[in-house]
Motif scaffolding. Structure first.
Motif, PDB file in Angstrom:
ATOM      1  N   LEU A   1      11.010  17.928  71.504  1.00  0.00           N
ATOM      2  CA  LEU A   1      11.548  16.895  70.620  1.00  0.00           C
ATOM      3  C   LEU A   1      10.628  15.681  70.693  1.00  0.00           C
ATOM      4  O   LEU A   1      10.461  15.069  71.746  1.00  0.00           O
ATOM      5  N   MET A   2      10.038  15.353  69.570  1.00  0.00           N
ATOM      6  CA  MET A   2       9.074  14.263  69.485  1.00  0.00           C
ATOM      7  C   MET A   2       9.485  13.326  68.363  1.00  0.00           C
ATOM      8  O   MET A   2      10.050  13.770  67.365  1.00  0.00           O
TER       9      MET A   2
ATOM     10  N   GLY B   1       7.970  22.700  67.027  1.00  0.00           N
ATOM     11  CA  GLY B   1       8.245  21.384  67.572  1.00  0.00           C
ATOM     12  C   GLY B   1       8.939  20.525  66.540  1.00  0.00           C
ATOM     13  O   GLY B   1       8.656  20.621  65.343  1.00  0.00           O
ATOM     14  N   ILE B   2       9.886  19.699  66.986  1.00  0.00           N
ATOM     15  CA  ILE B   2      10.525  18.731  66.098  1.00  0.00           C
ATOM     16  C   ILE B   2       9.757  17.423  66.223  1.00  0.00           C
ATOM     17  O   ILE B   2       9.646  16.871  67.323  1.00  0.00           O
TER      18      ILE B   2
ATOM     19  N   ALA C   1      19.742  12.071  67.510  1.00  0.00           N
ATOM     20  CA  ALA C   1      21.011  12.753  67.804  1.00  0.00           C
ATOM     21  C   ALA C   1      21.131  14.043  67.004  1.00  0.00           C
ATOM     22  O   ALA C   1      21.567  15.083  67.526  1.00  0.00           O
ATOM     23  N   ASN C   2      20.738  13.990  65.741  1.00  0.00           N
ATOM     24  CA  ASN C   2      20.785  15.199  64.908  1.00  0.00           C
ATOM     25  C   ASN C   2      19.849  16.271  65.460  1.00  0.00           C
ATOM     26  O   ASN C   2      20.178  17.462  65.475  1.00  0.00           O
ATOM     27  N   ALA C   3      18.669  15.843  65.919  1.00  0.00           N
ATOM     28  CA  ALA C   3      17.708  16.794  66.470  1.00  0.00           C
ATOM     29  C   ALA C   3      18.229  17.424  67.756  1.00  0.00           C
ATOM     30  O   ALA C   3      18.096  18.637  67.967  1.00  0.00           O
ATOM     31  N   GLN C   4      18.813  16.626  68.615  1.00  0.00           N
ATOM     32  CA  GLN C   4      19.355  17.153  69.869  1.00  0.00           C
ATOM     33  C   GLN C   4      20.501  18.129  69.608  1.00  0.00           C
ATOM     34  O   GLN C   4      20.657  19.119  70.326  1.00  0.00           O
ATOM     35  N   ALA C   5      21.272  17.868  68.575  1.00  0.00           N
ATOM     36  CA  ALA C   5      22.396  18.749  68.247  1.00  0.00           C
ATOM     37  C   ALA C   5      21.936  20.121  67.771  1.00  0.00           C
ATOM     38  O   ALA C   5      22.677  21.098  67.883  1.00  0.00           O
ATOM     39  N   LEU C   6      20.710  20.203  67.263  1.00  0.00           N
ATOM     40  CA  LEU C   6      20.195  21.492  66.796  1.00  0.00           C
ATOM     41  C   LEU C   6      20.002  22.487  67.939  1.00  0.00           C
ATOM     42  O   LEU C   6      20.066  23.694  67.720  1.00  0.00           O
ATOM     43  N   LYS C   7      19.710  21.972  69.146  1.00  0.00           N
ATOM     44  CA  LYS C   7      19.414  22.849  70.301  1.00  0.00           C
ATOM     45  C   LYS C   7      18.390  23.916  69.905  1.00  0.00           C
ATOM     46  O   LYS C   7      18.575  25.117  70.109  1.00  0.00           O
TER      47      LYS C   7
ATOM     48  N   ARG D   1       1.669  20.390  68.129  1.00  0.00           N
ATOM     49  CA  ARG D   1       2.395  21.544  67.593  1.00  0.00           C
ATOM     50  C   ARG D   1       1.509  22.258  66.573  1.00  0.00           C
ATOM     51  O   ARG D   1       0.660  21.640  65.921  1.00  0.00           O
ATOM     52  N   ILE D   2       1.715  23.558  66.439  1.00  0.00           N
ATOM     53  CA  ILE D   2       0.902  24.332  65.500  1.00  0.00           C
ATOM     54  C   ILE D   2       1.388  24.119  64.071  1.00  0.00           C
ATOM     55  O   ILE D   2       0.603  23.972  63.137  1.00  0.00           O
ATOM     56  N   GLY D   3       2.703  24.114  63.881  1.00  0.00           N
ATOM     57  CA  GLY D   3       3.253  23.939  62.545  1.00  0.00           C
ATOM     58  C   GLY D   3       4.616  23.284  62.609  1.00  0.00           C
ATOM     59  O   GLY D   3       4.975  22.629  63.594  1.00  0.00           O
TER      60      GLY D   3
END
Length: 288
Positions: A195-196, A165-166, A184-190, A159-161
């Motif tokens: 997602l890494m 990318g999470i 789960a919190n990351a997936q909820a952000l959509k 990722r650049i910054g």
């Protein structure tokens, strides 16, 4: 997860402008020793073997100082050169050549240093499936330029910054109350970005694979544990999963081959952009 820099970074002109401003300031008083109308030529020579990178920044320095400066490159971007090889010739107003010399060489030396370091790692893992990947451990103000140089060295951009990318790291996991909750919190952000997540042991790796994250980054795994992680990821992909496996942690030219031979997909190396050895490149004037 970016793989190639498709074009020169958008911030090239701003980066060059800032570099010239800090060097030239209110004006190059030493260049006034030369008459304004005097024309000169110069040759740029590599003093050591290297992968050459940074030509767009070099060119832009002189274009901003005087559009009549002509730069003729004798090597292509990303080419490997030997010591004492001619890189390019310049011709134009002597004052512009003198004023731009150091700034232009700074870009060329630094980005060539990055590309050269990357190429050494890429060569070290040749014949394996592993790709060498950069990190966010870049020189302040030169991230996009160094990411560009990584590609010309044969590496791959992460990722650049923080925006494209999470990447869930150990502190995110601790703050969220565990890796499953963090994912789960990351997936909820959509958020619409890859997602890494890092994993510090095989239990966390299994949790990441259960969520089919885009990339699983195993941090400082011993080789035997890394081989187990490779098996888990391969079984996951055989079942239809998409997760890519990346290793990071204390990678050197001395151990990168052994890491690659475990079957890992990617190896992140902070040193390629953090521990930069600028290539020795010089400019020599040759008269009018």
């Amino acid at each position: 997860m970016r793989t190639r820099a498709p074009f020169v970074p958008d911030d090239l002109h701003a980066t060059v402008q800032h570099a010239l401003a800090e060097d030239v300031g209110s004006g190059d008083v030493t260049a006034r020793l030369v008459p304004a109308e005097q024309k000169s030529s110069a040759r740029v020579i590599a003093r050591e073997a290297a992968v050459i990178c940074g030509q767009p920044w070099f060119d832009d320095v002189f274009a901003r100082l005087d559009r009549t400066v002509e730069v003729r490159w004798e090597v292509q971007e990303g080419a490997h050169v030997e010591a004492e090889q001619l890189l390019c010739t310049l011709h134009g107003p002597a004052r512009a050549l003198l004023t731009g010399e150091r700034t232009a060489l700074n870009f060329l030396q630094t980005l060539s240093g990055t590309a050269t370091a990357v190429r050494r790692y890429v060569d070290a893992v040749a014949g394996t499936n592993a790709k060498i990947v950069d990190t966010r451990k870049t020189l302040p103000g030169l991230r996009n330029a160094q990411k560009y140089a990584v590609v010309f060295g044969g590496g791959v951009n992460h990722r650049i910054g923080l925006y494209d990318g999470i990447l869930i790291k150990e502190n995110h996991i601790a703050a969220a109350g565990g890796i499953r909750q963090a994912i789960a919190n990351a997936q909820a952000l959509k958020a619409g970005v890859p997602l890494m997540t890092e994993a510090e042991d095989l239990e966390e790796a299994r949790a990441a694979l259960a969520a089919d994250v885009d990339l699983l980054l195993v941090d400082d795994f011993p080789l035997e544990q890394l081989r187990e992680a490779v098996k888990l990821v391969r079984a996951h992909r055989a079942g239809g999963g998409k997760t890519v496996l990346e290793y990071s942690g204390n990678t050197t030219l001395g151990n990168v081959r052994a890491i690659a031979e475990t079957g890992v997909d990617r190896i992140a190396v902070g040193a390629i952009t953090k521990h930069v050895h600028a290539v020795d490149i010089s400019m020599r004037f040759s008269g009018g």
